[in-house]
Design a protein around this motif. Structure first.
Motif, PDB file in Angstrom:
ATOM      1  N   GLU B 140      59.414 -19.491  96.064  1.00  0.00           N
ATOM      2  CA  GLU B 140      58.430 -19.922  95.066  1.00  0.00           C
ATOM      3  C   GLU B 140      58.088 -21.379  95.326  1.00  0.00           C
ATOM      4  O   GLU B 140      58.627 -21.993  96.242  1.00  0.00           O
ATOM      5  CB  GLU B 140      58.987 -19.718  93.657  1.00  0.00           C
ATOM      6  N   ASN B 142      58.811 -24.195  93.986  1.00  0.00           N
ATOM      7  CA  ASN B 142      59.864 -25.211  93.978  1.00  0.00           C
ATOM      8  C   ASN B 142      61.262 -24.589  93.920  1.00  0.00           C
ATOM      9  O   ASN B 142      62.206 -25.203  93.439  1.00  0.00           O
ATOM     10  CB  ASN B 142      59.652 -26.142  92.784  1.00  0.00           C
ATOM     11  N   ARG B 143      61.370 -23.328  94.401  1.00  0.00           N
ATOM     12  CA  ARG B 143      62.651 -22.626  94.274  1.00  0.00           C
ATOM     13  C   ARG B 143      62.741 -21.524  95.322  1.00  0.00           C
ATOM     14  O   ARG B 143      61.747 -20.873  95.641  1.00  0.00           O
ATOM     15  CB  ARG B 143      62.746 -21.991  92.876  1.00  0.00           C
ATOM     16  N   SER B 145      65.204 -18.086  95.924  1.00  0.00           N
ATOM     17  CA  SER B 145      66.283 -17.305  95.323  1.00  0.00           C
ATOM     18  C   SER B 145      66.568 -16.055  96.152  1.00  0.00           C
ATOM     19  O   SER B 145      65.746 -15.632  96.970  1.00  0.00           O
ATOM     20  CB  SER B 145      65.919 -16.927  93.889  1.00  0.00           C
ATOM     21  N   THR B 173      68.810 -11.866  90.027  1.00  0.00           N
ATOM     22  CA  THR B 173      68.960 -12.914  91.019  1.00  0.00           C
ATOM     23  C   THR B 173      70.432 -13.175  91.289  1.00  0.00           C
ATOM     24  O   THR B 173      71.211 -13.360  90.355  1.00  0.00           O
ATOM     25  CB  THR B 173      68.282 -14.202  90.503  1.00  0.00           C
ATOM     26  N   GLN B 176      70.142 -18.991  93.239  1.00  0.00           N
ATOM     27  CA  GLN B 176      68.868 -19.670  93.441  1.00  0.00           C
ATOM     28  C   GLN B 176      69.111 -21.137  93.768  1.00  0.00           C
ATOM     29  O   GLN B 176      70.113 -21.727  93.379  1.00  0.00           O
ATOM     30  CB  GLN B 176      67.967 -19.529  92.218  1.00  0.00           C
ATOM     31  N   ASP B 178      67.043 -24.705  93.541  1.00  0.00           N
ATOM     32  CA  ASP B 178      65.844 -25.374  93.047  1.00  0.00           C
ATOM     33  C   ASP B 178      65.585 -26.640  93.841  1.00  0.00           C
ATOM     34  O   ASP B 178      66.482 -27.204  94.454  1.00  0.00           O
ATOM     35  CB  ASP B 178      66.020 -25.719  91.555  1.00  0.00           C
ATOM     36  N   GLY B 179      64.345 -27.061  93.814  1.00  0.00           N
ATOM     37  CA  GLY B 179      63.981 -28.311  94.485  1.00  0.00           C
ATOM     38  C   GLY B 179      63.152 -28.051  95.726  1.00  0.00           C
ATOM     39  O   GLY B 179      63.073 -26.919  96.213  1.00  0.00           O
TER      40      GLY B 179
END
Lengths: 389, 326
Positions: B140, B142-143, B145, B173, B176, B178-179
């Motif tokens: 995605e 900013n992620r 997973s 999920t 994950q 993030d970032g």
């Protein structure tokens, strides 16, 4: 791979930056005849500061800098808005290096110090009315007569011919010879009787280049650089002398110029609109795409220099760089023109400078080998395709 | 400052190219005999023991401890040969599992005991490299997973017949991350493969222009043709250099890493697309048939650029970045 500079190179960058901060003239380079005095003053400033001949070997009075440090020098000069070589371009970047590689001891002794010290302006006498991209078809003839060569013919597109003290002149000295054979590279003193200079006005309005006519101009044979009849070898000897660092200035200049244009787009509307140009999707995305292209131009510049620093011989990558640089410069200027509209037509606005550089880039896509010739060189030497001519 | 492959990197890249030349020739992908699932399985079984999925993973989980520049060089070569997307998905899944602290799962992707299919927020509900996959990697904005792969219905006939694809439905999920870092890594691995595609378009055209004769001469002697190929070369070199720059910027956490990476992706997409189209044209009528690799270069390009997000979105993100550090 690595983008960090060695401590030594970082210190060098600091030293360059500090020196430039205290010496770059605040005023813009004037046009017309005053440009010569401006360029000369800057060259003498460089000499006094110990910066003359950045890419020249130390034994000829140059700085003998590593490729990386040459690149840092050009980067910092562009960032500081320092003057370019101007009328000294041919002397510094071409004639001097040619003498270093091919000249006799007497020729070196006579000219090199003068070039570095801002005393000698040189111009180039290669192109002719019938010999542009096809330089090897040139016809200006030289007849050996005792210890002199008598030159008759015409050169054209000679930048700063009226200001120059000397010319690097390429002539045909073997009657009936063809193409690259039978040519001679000779130092021509521009004050020799029989030389007439006719200025040509460019689309910028300035008359920086000229036609030069030769009517039985007598030049000493001792002025031949290299061998009589081997002028093509001499003309090619300095290809790659700069080894790619020369593209650095233009690259940094374009990066800064684009960011200036982005700031302009954030502060000014498109013609006939009221919101800033930056809020227009097409305009903003055009500028974003240019930002990506400029990132790649810089990356290519660094990548080529890395390969040369590692010992690779410079090849036709220069043609890729020149093609890309010319195209990008034109696209940036064109984006500016589209954005500024009729504001460009008012001579009292800041926008005028964009029109001037737009014109200049049309010229630069011709000089030093047209973009079409660059593609030919890439096709021949990088791609190994069968020749077209 | 060094922005070119060193001797060791050049050796590895050459070795990878040699293996792919013999194991992944283009005619493997010519219709109508193509069994894409068998081809993907065969090449995954080649890639796993070669350590390609763990090129930039630490040795502690079975990786080769290379850095991002090594990984990009590998994916350029994989891109040149239209290699299975399962390699991209698996390598990223290992990075994601490692970042989330699951070393055992990360190691499983490198050894092939776990296999990842790939989907992005640009293509929800549809995954690629699904043949034999156990997990689903979801990229995605900013992620990133990971979940278990749950088939969501009938297989879909893909535009790019060189990748297996299937409808998938959402599952819990597993982990994950993030970032931006891992997402930008995905962008750069996609850009690297697009560079490889641009390179192949250029090379296929160049070879053909030397061999094909019309009017009694090789067509590569005609300026209309050779100048087009010179431009193809320029595009491939621009993107190559920009990928190196971006890889170092991202690896070292430079402030302009996002700008450099998105620039690489934008340029790579355009270069691959332009070179694919022009390569088809350079091959004349043959280029428009399935008897030539041209159409697959084009289709893989459309697949990758579609997964990575459209050009306008990329340009808007580049516009929002601060200027490059000079």
């Amino acid at each position: 791979m690595d983008l960090n500079w060695t401590p030594e190179d970082s210190r060098f960058r600091e030293r360059v930056r500090d020196w430039l901060a205290g010496h770059v003239p605040p005023e813009a380079r004037p046009s017309g005849t005053e440009a010569v005095a401006f360029d000369r003053a800057w060259q003498r400033e460089l000499m006094a500061g110990g910066w003359a001949g950045i890419s020249w070997p130390k034994e000829y009075g140059g700085q003998g800098l590593s490729l990386t440090q040459q690149m840092i020098w050009f980067e910092e000069n562009a960032k500081a808005g320092a003057p370019s070589a101007g009328v000294f371009f041919v002397a510094q970047m071409h004639a001097g290096p040619t003498l270093i590689v091919m000249g006799s001891d007497a020729q070196k002794a006579k000219h090199l110090n003068g070039i570095l010290g801002g005393d000698e302006i040189w111009c180039q006498g290669f192109s002719e009315p019938g010999s542009g991209s096809d330089l090897a078809s040139l016809r200006t003839k030289g007849v050996v007569d005792g210890d002199e060569i008598v030159v008759s013919g015409q050169k054209i597109w000679t930048s700063y011919a009226d200001a120059a003290d000397y010319q690097e002149l390429l002539i045909r000295t073997e009657p009936g010879s063809e193409r690259h054979k039978g040519l001679t590279w000779i130092i021509c003193d521009m004050k020799t009787p029989g030389i007439t200079v006719h200025p040509i006005r460019k689309l910028t309005g300035h008359a920086e280049f000229a036609s030069v006519f030769y009517d039985e101009v007598r030049i000493p044979v001792s002025n031949v650089v290299g061998e009589i009849g081997q002028g093509w070898t001499t003309a090619m000897a300095t290809l790659g002398f700069e080894r790619g660092t020369a593209f650095t200035s233009e690259m940094v200049h374009l990066v800064l110029r684009l960011e200036e244009l982005i700031d302009y787009a954030k502060a000014n509307p498109l013609p006939g609109a009221s919101r800033p140009a930056w809020s227009d999707d097409e305009c903003r995305r055009t500028l974003a795409r240019l930002r990506a292209d400029l990132a790649a131009l810089r990356a290519m510049n660094y990548s080529n220099l890395s390969r040369y620093a590692g010992g690779a011989a410079p090849g036709a990558e220069g043609s890729l760089m020149k093609l890309f640089t010319n195209q990008l410069a034109q696209r940036i200027e064109r984006a500016a023109i589209d954005m500024m509209g009729d504001r460009l037509l008012d001579p009292n606005t800041d926008e005028q400078s964009w029109l001037a550089s737009y014109y200049r880039n049309l010229v630069q896509a011709i000089g030093g080998g047209t973009t079409d010739i660059q593609r030919e060189i890439i096709a021949d030497r990088v791609l190994g395709l069968p020749r077209s001519r | 400052m060094l922005l070119a492959p060193d001797e060791g990197q050049t050796e590895i890249a050459t070795a990878v190219a040699d293996i792919l030349l013999s194991e992944a020739p283009f005619d493997r992908l010519y219709l109508p005999d193509l069994d894409i699932i068998a081809d993907e399985q065969r090449l995954m079984d080649l890639a796993i023991p070669m350590g390609w999925l763990g090129m930039a993973a630490p040795e502690s989980i079975g990786g080769s401890a290379g850095d991002l520049t090594d990984e990009c060089l590998l994916f350029m070569k994989l891109g040149e040969r239209i290699a299975p997307l399962g390699i991209t998905a698996g390598a990223l899944a290992a990075h994601a599992a490692l970042a989330a602290g699951d070393e055992a799962l990360a190691a499983a992707f490198i050894t092939g005991d776990a296999r990842a299919a790939l989907t992005t927020s640009a293509r929800p509900g549809r995954a690629f490299a699904t043949a034999g996959a156990t997990h689903l990697l979801v990229v995605e904005e900013n992620r990133i997973s990971l979940s278990l792969l749950v088939a969501g219905g009938d297989d879909i006939v893909a535009l790019d017949a060189s990748s297996s694809t299937a409808a998938v439905s959402s599952a819990d999920t597993l982990l994950q991350v993030d970032g931006p870092e891992l997402v930008l890594r995905f962008a750069l691995l996609v850009a690297s493969q697009l560079q490889g595609l641009a390179q192949t378009g250029r090379s296929e055209s160049n070879e053909y222009a030397k061999a094909r004769e019309q009017f009694g001469r090789p067509i590569g002697s005609f300026q209309a043709v050779r100048h087009r190929i010179a431009d193809m070369e320029l595009r491939a070199r621009q993107v190559e250099a920009q990928i190196y720059f971006a890889a170092v910027a991202l690896r070292d956490g430079r402030a302009d890493a996002e700008l450099q990476t998105l620039s690489a992706l934008l340029l790579a997409g355009d270069a691959a697309m332009a070179n694919a189209e022009i390569n088809i044209h350079n091959h004349g009528a043959i280029g428009t048939t399935t008897e030539n690799i041209g159409h697959l270069l084009l289709k893989r390009t459309i697949l990758l650029t579609g997964l990575a997000g459209g050009a306008n979105q990329l340009k808007d993100r580049i516009a929002a970045c601060a200027p490059a550090i000079m």
